[in-house]
Each structure stands twice: as C-alpha cells, then as structure tokens.
Scaffold this motif. Structure first.
Motif, PDB file in Angstrom:
ATOM      1  N   VAL A  51       0.843  -1.213   0.000  1.00  0.00           N
ATOM      2  CA  VAL A  51       0.000   0.000   0.000  1.00  0.00           C
ATOM      3  C   VAL A  51       0.870   1.251   0.000  1.00  0.00           C
ATOM      4  N   LEU A  56      -8.019   2.699  -5.619  1.00  0.00           N
ATOM      5  CA  LEU A  56      -7.030   1.637  -5.715  1.00  0.00           C
ATOM      6  C   LEU A  56      -7.700   0.360  -6.187  1.00  0.00           C
ATOM      7  N   ALA A  59      -5.629  -0.039   3.044  1.00  0.00           N
ATOM      8  CA  ALA A  59      -5.933   1.125   2.210  1.00  0.00           C
ATOM      9  C   ALA A  59      -7.210   1.815   2.672  1.00  0.00           C
ATOM     10  N   VAL A  83      -8.809   5.350   1.408  1.00  0.00           N
ATOM     11  CA  VAL A  83      -8.731   5.086  -0.026  1.00  0.00           C
ATOM     12  C   VAL A  83      -9.975   4.314  -0.472  1.00  0.00           C
TER      13      VAL A  83
END
Length: 338
Positions: free
Chosen positions: A160, A171, A187, A192
C-alpha cells in the motif's frame, strides 16, 4: 519437542526433534500461532523455486508467520526479553554486506529466511530460534492470532505504501487472497476507495462480506480510473492487466507470484510513464502492521478460517478444508494443541 517436517513432495510428518538452544544474540520463542501460506504449500507440493536453485532442500521445517513468547535468551541478549510476547522478521541478513548496512537486509545474498531459505527452522514447531535483532514486541491488544498475521500484514502495508494513493483516490487490488484483502483493509483505513478484482466468485463473495462492495471478475465497463493497482494474484496475465488499468503517471505494485513467467509490455510502461514496484517480504512493514492492529484501525481476524494442531498441517497444505471453515483464506497452526 514436536515439529512438522516436510520430507519430500507430498510427504510430511510430525517428528520429535531436538529443541533449539539460543546461540549468542538469539532467543528461543515458544510458538503460540503460526500461519500457513502459499509458500508453505509450494514446499509441500515440491513447486517452491528455492528447491530447484538449492536455496532450500528437504527435509524442510516450514513456518514464517508466527507469534509467541520468549522463553530463553542467549549470550549478549538483554534478559528483559524473557517472557515478552513477540513476532519477528522472516529475513535474516548477514548484517555486514552493503545491502544489510544500507537497511536492505531482506535482500542480502547470504540471508536466511525463517522456515524458507538456507535451512533455518520454521515456526511449525513448539519452539523457534530467532536472532534478537529480528524481534518485534507485541503490545497487549495484539493477541497471538493477530501476532501471526503481522508478517502478511507487513507485506500488505509495504504494498500500500508503494502504491502511493492518497485519501479519496481509487485503488484496484487484483487477487482477493490474504495479502490482497489485507492490502485492501489497510488502504481503506487510510481513506482510499478500494476495488477488488478476482476470478473466484466465492472469494469475492467473502470480500463483500467484509464490506468491500466494489468487486469484479472482469475489469469494469466503462473503464474506471485507477490511481494505483496492486497485483497480489498468482495469475500470469495479471501484471499486463495491471499495467493496462492503472492511470498514466501512477504506480503498479507487484507482490503476487505466478507459477509461470508473467509478461508485461514495457512499451506500455514507458508510454504511460508508470512506476512499477516489486515488494519482497514484510521487512520494513512489521512495526506499522502491529500499530494498525493494536489501534484497531485494521482487524484481520475475519481472515482466519480455523486454528488447527500440527497433526493437521499436512491436510491443510494439501488443500483440504472443512465446510464449517467457510471461505476465509487463512489457516493458523497452534503447536501446543494435540
């Protein structure tokens, strides 16, 4: 003491072996949990690359994801380590070469890898010798289950970090196995937006049970903008796909390994100005994984399907699973059972 020993492809047994004694700068850990991963299964099947290069040979005592308590200390080790709950780095560099001096001991040409390389015995045993320099202390909130998940968590954290995605960015993680799901959890903890791509509907259904709603068996149409891609799969076509799906000027991280050579068109890499990063080992990510677990930002316990004794390790390595275990990817061994 009892230890699980692989004696050849598809052959293994629990043996009575001499317990380790700590050498200078070493401790002996009573193992409370050890994880089983794809590398261990490759040793059992005979597919592990180190068996062909001579970096490993049978008999092999596997196990490099572990947690336990220090029971003995060797010369030169602070006695305060005795009784401490710990996990540790798999990669044991020589400590003297240019790579080790520069902090890249996990790439040392002469390194040992616990339970993997150059004969260092692994954690599928009641006790494990470890250099004190490799130890990571575990705080109270990190129990043995979490402790055994620190090593894969460290790998995922490094992936990550290498993806270099900011909060609110998108992502894609290819491969919803243990490492892929840990990377996704980490993440998400950093704000994210995570998408998961896989080929197995059951593994993706399990990912959705963890709260990952954006899952795919084929790339989404119309194409989404992925600010980074982590390839945590074993598919030989995944690296080329990752390169196609990543946004120009961003990062692709490779942490999965395929059995066959995988190819990616470097013309795409250049023309998209993409940075490609390979991640080997949890070295450098262990302390961060411990902090994420201890703080509760990441809870990987749902990834554990079962904990079994040493006597069941061979069945697990051959791919046997009880229906009651469900679809969680990780099996742990408790050498104290049975």
């Amino acid at each position: 003491m009892r230890a699980f020993v692989i004696t050849g492809p598809g052959r293994a047994e629990v043996q009575e072996v001499e317990p380790p004694a700590p050498g200078p700068g070493e401790v002996v850990v009573e193992v409370e949990r050890a994880g089983v991963c794809g590398t261990d299964m490759e040793f059992f099947s005979g597919a592990m690359a180190y068996l062909r290069t001579g970096e490993a040979r049978y008999p092999v005592r596997i196990g490099h994801e572990w947690a336990g308590t220090v029971r003995e200390v060797g010369d030169g080790v602070d006695p305060a380590w005795a009784g401490r709950r710990v996990t540790g780095d798999t990669m044991l560099g020589c400590g003297e070469c240019a790579r080790c001096v520069a902090g890249r001991q996990h790439l040392c040409a002469d390194r040992y890898e616990i339970g993997v390389r150059n004969g260092w015995p692994g954690a599928l045993a009641e006790r494990l010798p470890v250099p004190v320099r490799a130890l990571q202390p575990l705080p109270d909130p990190v129990d043995p289950v979490l402790g055994a998940l620190v090593e894969p968590g460290g790998n995922a954290l490094r992936a990550v970090r290498a993806a270099a995605v900011a909060p609110g960015e998108r992502l894609l993680v290819i491969g919803p196995g243990t490492i892929g799901l840990l990377a996704a959890m980490i993440a998400v903890a950093h704000g994210v937006e995570v998408h998961l791509l896989g080929v197995n509907g059951r593994s993706l259904a399990f990912a959705r049970s963890l709260g990952f709603t954006q899952t795919w068996t084929t790339p989404p149409e119309p194409p989404l903008r992925f600010d980074a891609v982590i390839d945590a799969s074993t598919g030989s076509g995944s690296p080329a796909l990752a390169l196609e799906l990543v946004e120009p000027g961003r990062n692709v991280v490779f942490i999965g390994l395929s059995a066959a050579p995988s190819l990616a068109d470097t013309r795409r890499l250049v023309l998209k100005d993409v940075t490609a990063v390979g991640v080997l080992s949890a070295s450098g990510g262990l302390a961060g994984a411990i902090d994420l677990y201890a703080s509760g930002q990441v809870d990987p316990r749902p990834l554990v399907a079962a904990t079994v004794p040493l006597d069941e390790a061979a069945a697990v390595l051959s791919g046997e699973r009880r229906p009651s275990w469900g679809d969680a990817p990780k099996i742990l061994i408790d050498p104290r059972l049975g």
